[in-house]
Design an enzyme around this catalytic site. Structure first.
Site, PDB file in Angstrom:
ATOM      1  N   GLY A 109      46.946 -41.403  43.856  1.00 18.18           N
ATOM      2  CA  GLY A 109      47.623 -42.215  42.960  1.00 18.18           C
ATOM      3  C   GLY A 109      47.385 -42.012  41.787  1.00 18.18           C
ATOM      4  O   GLY A 109      46.369 -41.060  41.192  1.00 18.18           O
ATOM      5  N   GLY A 128      46.200 -44.221  38.370  1.00 19.40           N
ATOM      6  CA  GLY A 128      45.853 -45.613  37.598  1.00 19.40           C
ATOM      7  C   GLY A 128      46.153 -45.177  36.136  1.00 19.40           C
ATOM      8  O   GLY A 128      46.715 -44.288  35.776  1.00 19.40           O
ATOM      9  N   PHE A 174      44.149 -44.885  33.753  1.00 18.00           N
ATOM     10  CA  PHE A 174      43.239 -44.166  32.966  1.00 18.00           C
ATOM     11  C   PHE A 174      43.304 -42.525  33.584  1.00 18.00           C
ATOM     12  O   PHE A 174      42.356 -41.983  33.168  1.00 18.00           O
ATOM     13  CB  PHE A 174      41.895 -44.796  32.921  1.00 18.00           C
ATOM     14  CG  PHE A 174      41.851 -46.045  32.394  1.00 18.00           C
ATOM     15  CD1 PHE A 174      41.816 -46.315  30.851  1.00 18.00           C
ATOM     16  CD2 PHE A 174      41.973 -47.203  33.230  1.00 18.00           C
ATOM     17  CE1 PHE A 174      41.887 -47.585  30.589  1.00 18.00           C
ATOM     18  CE2 PHE A 174      42.114 -48.526  32.616  1.00 18.00           C
ATOM     19  CZ  PHE A 174      42.034 -48.694  31.354  1.00 18.00           C
ATOM     20  N   GLY A 175      44.007 -42.465  34.426  1.00 16.24           N
ATOM     21  CA  GLY A 175      44.188 -41.041  34.986  1.00 16.24           C
ATOM     22  C   GLY A 175      44.704 -41.252  36.525  1.00 16.24           C
ATOM     23  O   GLY A 175      44.645 -42.137  37.030  1.00 16.24           O
ATOM     24  N   VAL A 183      44.014 -40.331  40.581  1.00 13.06           N
ATOM     25  CA  VAL A 183      43.048 -40.401  41.453  1.00 13.06           C
ATOM     26  C   VAL A 183      43.147 -39.640  42.690  1.00 13.06           C
ATOM     27  O   VAL A 183      44.040 -39.632  43.258  1.00 13.06           O
ATOM     28  CB  VAL A 183      42.902 -42.028  42.129  1.00 13.06           C
ATOM     29  CG1 VAL A 183      41.696 -42.379  42.770  1.00 13.06           C
ATOM     30  CG2 VAL A 183      42.868 -42.952  40.781  1.00 13.06           C
ATOM     31  N   ASP A 239      42.634 -55.941  33.252  1.00 13.77           N
ATOM     32  CA  ASP A 239      44.015 -55.362  33.887  1.00 13.77           C
ATOM     33  C   ASP A 239      44.041 -55.737  35.276  1.00 13.77           C
ATOM     34  O   ASP A 239      44.184 -54.791  36.255  1.00 13.77           O
ATOM     35  CB  ASP A 239      43.756 -53.742  33.606  1.00 13.77           C
ATOM     36  CG  ASP A 239      45.070 -53.189  33.773  1.00 13.77           C
ATOM     37  OD1 ASP A 239      46.078 -54.003  33.905  1.00 13.77           O
ATOM     38  OD2 ASP A 239      45.136 -52.058  34.031  1.00 13.77           O
TER      39      ASP A 239
END
Ligand SMILES: *[C@@H]1O[C@H](CO)[C@@H](O)[C@H](O)[C@H]1NC(C)=O
Ligand SMILES: *[C@@H]1O[C@H](CO)[C@@H](O)[C@H](O)[C@H]1NC(C)=O
Ligand SMILES: *[C@@H]1O[C@H](CO)[C@@H](O)[C@H](O)[C@H]1NC(C)=O
Ligand SMILES: *[C@@H]1O[C@H](CO)[C@@H](O)[C@H](O)[C@H]1NC(C)=O
Ligand SMILES: *[C@@H]1O[C@H](CO)[C@@H](O)[C@H](O)[C@H]1NC(C)=O
Ligand SMILES: *[C@@H]1O[C@H](CO)[C@@H](O)[C@H](O)[C@H]1NC(C)=O
Ligand SMILES: *[C@@H]1O[C@H](CO)[C@@H](O)[C@H](O)[C@H]1NC(C)=O
Ligand SMILES: *[C@@H]1O[C@H](CO)[C@@H](O)[C@H](O)[C@H]1NC(C)=O
Ligand SMILES: *[C@@H]1O[C@H](CO)[C@@H](O)[C@H](O)[C@H]1NC(C)=O
Ligand SMILES: *[C@@H]1O[C@H](CO)[C@@H](O)[C@H](O)[C@H]1NC(C)=O
Length: 672
Positions: A353, A355, A357-358, A360, A471
């Site tokens: 997926g 997220g 921040f980048g 995965v 978050d």
């Protein structure tokens, strides 16, 4: 000199008063000491079936109490299941007396209810209409504490942490069916010893016992933070510590006797083990006056003696820490080649997926260990050293409800974080998919909510770093094979220097609906903005609906306003996901909704802390305040009729007795 003599006289006086009070307390000590009980109404709502149930219950109780040969026995009679458990050190006579008393007492305290658990100092008794043998129950739970504070909190916490774990390990060691009981005592400061006890019902496996006790120990900071005595009582296990020997010590055991300690340390003032109150009130009062004086003197000496020692110790600790960190960085480092091999060169098939921040990726190391690799986007403003330092810090955060950070990789342009792999995807994957919602029955949802709460509490208060997540949302709640919740993406705000909103615009949209108004509008974040997001998560988990989807669809109101409206109308259960049908506990659901609404209140000051929230979930004796309107609430509807919230009046409405009334106060033992 004069001063010294005066002290001696005072202490003599103190000792003799104690002797008197100890004598008084030992008089008429035949009844077991009642602690607490919880009755649950079953819907055995058929007078004929009910009477069958009650007569079966009566034969079960007399069978249990007439046949006390060991410290534990389980039995069932025609669909009524029950067990008793005596404290591991209590002798057969006392155990028999306690069980017999309990069997009588419990039916008086729970005259109509079909499910009950009752705790005494010496034993506990439990029954239900369903078989619970061999399964762990950590609800309902009760805390008891001695509200006096210990003197050296830091040292106390360390000692308790270690010794209670040892007692728990000893208890969990027994094979299924064997006694599961452990005690540990240890010197605290040369004057006082700390005594710990842990016990499980013997029908549990070692693992289950360990899990139950671990949860109980995790509750200690919540219930009894640096208090002079405390207990956590669950149906399947319990722990207790005091500064005086409250269990019979095994004289043949290896632990050395207290060295040069004053004879028989007295129970401290307000001790939870004090017996019935009436006739002893006067002597207790005297003790309560004298003990603080003596404690004050002791404190003075202790502080004086230990001041230098501690200073030295601190220096050592700092040295050690630095040494550790250097080796830790190395142990956390992964080669890029290793990661590339593990993730099949970051192949699209391995992508789990994306997220905030980048991306995965899933990977498998040579040793078949599965990992999740987060490939950080290139926006991070941090230098390599800062990045490494953050990783070392974050890797130290270890909690059952946090996704574990295993390491990092920093080569060339690549910044990678390596996490443990969590098999069951994330909460949103189940929650918003009509086909998968059914997999989340109420007990799983309840467990998920509880796990998230404990995870955030750890981040906010118990971890070495004190992290605000910023978050929290359903897609950041991962689920392990047993559907335990594990929070991911914590600490990312630290890693991405401050201005997160610029990192990825998707993130802001995705998080909409979770952000507290003060964070969304003014960028102000605090632990209370996490609490807000947690409240949204609770309401989403219960309703199976996305808060943000309310905005997008044609609904006139958002999930929070909808929940609030139902609450005000006295029909909170309408919020429930229809997929849950009837398989839920009404009181649990209502309590969760109540806590959820408290979390999303507009004024951050009104929102409870995570510590209070965990307390609210764990102890039915904590009464919750009335929630104010949630943030974003449409004020034009404020002239709706206000109804009394039945669950605010007294938790006994939910079938639970009410002991303490203050929002944050915890059950303390009152003489009954
Ligand atoms: C026990 O009672 C509960 C509450 O009435 C009911 O939902 C449940 O089905 C009963 N369990 C059994 C095994 O009878
Ligand atoms: C019995 O059930 C009816 C309806 O099902 C309900 O109205 C009533 O309150 C129940 N009685 C008790 C004692 O639980
Ligand atoms: C109530 O009791 C009657 C008579 O024993 C029985 O026929 C009926 O099925 C029972 N109802 C329920 C809901 O258990
Ligand atoms: C008493 O308990 C033992 C096991 O603990 C059991 O074997 C025995 O049958 C019980 N006796 C009665 C009379 O219930
Ligand atoms: C007691 O519990 C065990 C499971 O731990 C079970 O196998 C056994 O049948 C139970 N005994 C009775 C009398 O129900
Ligand atoms: C059992 O324990 C009770 C209370 O601790 C004590 O009064 C009694 O003497 C003990 N009995 C035996 C046989 O050891
Ligand atoms: C214990 O310490 C806390 C602060 O750490 C304080 O608020 C509380 O009043 C103290 N309790 C007692 C009984 O001294
Ligand atoms: C308790 O001990 C564990 C290790 O056994 C440690 O990781 C943890 O930080 C300790 N907690 C406290 C509050 O000291
Ligand atoms: C006390 O110690 C003896 C020998 O070490 C052991 O056999 C016994 O089980 C112990 N009793 C308790 C209650 O731990
Ligand atoms: C439990 O059930 C009894 C009757 O069966 C009823 O009188 C009592 O009010 C119920 N308690 C609650 C809290 O529902």
């Amino acid at each position: 000199m004069v001063c010294f003599n005066f002290l001696m006289i005072r202490n003599l006086l103190f000792l003799s008063l104690l002797l008197i009070s100890v004598c008084l307390i030992n008089v008429g000590n035949s009844n077991p000491t009642y602690l607490y009980h919880v009755c649950t109404n079953t819907t055995i709502n058929n007078s004929s079936t009910n009477s069958v149930y009650r007569s079966n219950l009566n034969s079960l109780l007399s069978s249990l109490s007439s046949n006390v040969t060991g410290e534990f026995r389980n039995a069932s009679v025609g669909g009524v299941y029950g067990l008793f458990l005596c404290r591991g050190d209590v002798n057969a006579t006392a155990c028999r007396e306690c069980v017999a008393f309990a069997a009588n007492d419990v039916v008086k305290r729970c005259p109509t209810e079909g499910i009950a658990v009752i705790w005494y100092d010496e034993c506990q008794l439990r029954y239900s209409n369903r078989s619970f043998f061999g399964t762990v129950a950590t609800r309902p739970g009760v805390y008891l504490l001695n509200s006096a504070n210990v003197t050296d909190k830091e040292r106390f916490k360390e000692l308790l942490n270690v010794t209670m774990k040892e007692a728990a390990t000893e208890a969990a060691r027994g094979e299924p069916g064997e006694k599961k009981f452990g005690t540990r005592d240890a010197d605290f400061n040369g004057f006082q010893r700390l005594y710990n006890l842990a016990q499980c019902t013997p029908d549990l496996s070692s693992q289950d016992c360990d899990g139950c006790l671990t949860e109980a120990i995790e509750n200690l900071p919540v219930c009894c933070d640096a208090k002079l005595g405390g207990r956590v009582l669950f149906p399947s296990c319990n722990i207790r510590y005091e500064f005086y020997p409250f269990y019979t010590q095994n004289t043949s055991s290896s632990s050395p006797p207290p060295t040069a300690s004053p004879p028989a340390l007295p129970p401290p003032p307000g001790s939870v083990t004090r017996k019935e109150g009436k006739s002893k009130t006067s002597s207790l009062t005297i003790v309560a006056i004298v003990v603080p004086i003596a404690v004050g003197v002791m404190l003075f000496i202790i502080v004086f003696c230990f001041l230098r020692k501690r200073a030295k110790k601190k220096n050592n600790a700092v040295d050690q820490k630095n040494g550790n960190d250097i080796s830790t960085i190395e142990s956390l480092k992964f080669d890029l080649a290793t990661i590339e091999a593990a993730t099949n060169n970051f192949s699209a098939d391995n992508k789990l997926g994306e997220g905030g921040f980048g991306e995965v990726y899933k990977g498998m190391l040579h040793n078949e260990k599965e990992i999740a690799v987060k490939r950080l986007s290139k926006y991070s403003g941090q230098g390599a050293e800062e990045f490494k330092n953050e990783v070392v810090l974050l890797a130290k955060l270890q909690h059952r409800n946090l996704v574990r950070l295993l390491g990092f990789c920093l080569e060339g342009e690549e910044k990678l974080l390596v996490y443990e792999f969590v098999p069951n995807k994330s909460l949103d994957y189940f929650l918003y998919d009509p086909d998968k919602q059914e997999k989340l029955d109420w007990s799983i949802r309840h467990k998920i909510i509880g796990g998230i709460a404990r995870g955030i509490l750890y981040l906010h208060e118990d971890s070495p770093l004190r992290i605000i997540h910023r978050d929290l949302k359903a897609s950041n709640i991962l689920l392990d094979a047993d559907m335990n919740s594990k929070i991911s993406d914590f600490g990312m705000a630290r890693m991405f220097a401050v201005d997160q909103t610029r990192g990825n615009t998707n993130r802001v949209v995705g998080t909409y609906g979770y952000m507290s108004p003060e964070y969304a509008m003014h960028g102000q974040f605090s632990i209370k903005s996490d609490v807000y997001s947690f409240g949204v998560l609770i309401l989403e988990t219960i309703s199976g609906k996305k808060n943000s989807s309310f905005y997008e669809s044609g609904y006139a109101e958002d999930l929070l306003s909808y929940a609030w409206k139902l609450w005000k109308e006295g029909t909170p259960l309408k919020l429930l996901d229809p997929k849950l049908m009837n398989s839920y506990s009404e009181s649990e659901v209502v309590r969760c909704i109540h806590v959820g609404l408290l979390c999303v209140q507009e004024d951050p000051e009104d929102r409870p802390t995570m510590k209070t929230i965990v307390l609210m979930f764990n102890s039915y004796s904590v009464t919750l305040p009335v929630p104010e309107k949630p943030a974003f609430y449409n004020r034009t509807e404020s002239d709706m009729p206000t109804m009394e919230m039945k669950f605010d009046q007294s938790t006994s409405a939910a079938g639970y007795p009410l002991l303490s009334v203050n929002e944050v106060s915890i059950t303390e033992l009152y003489p009954r």
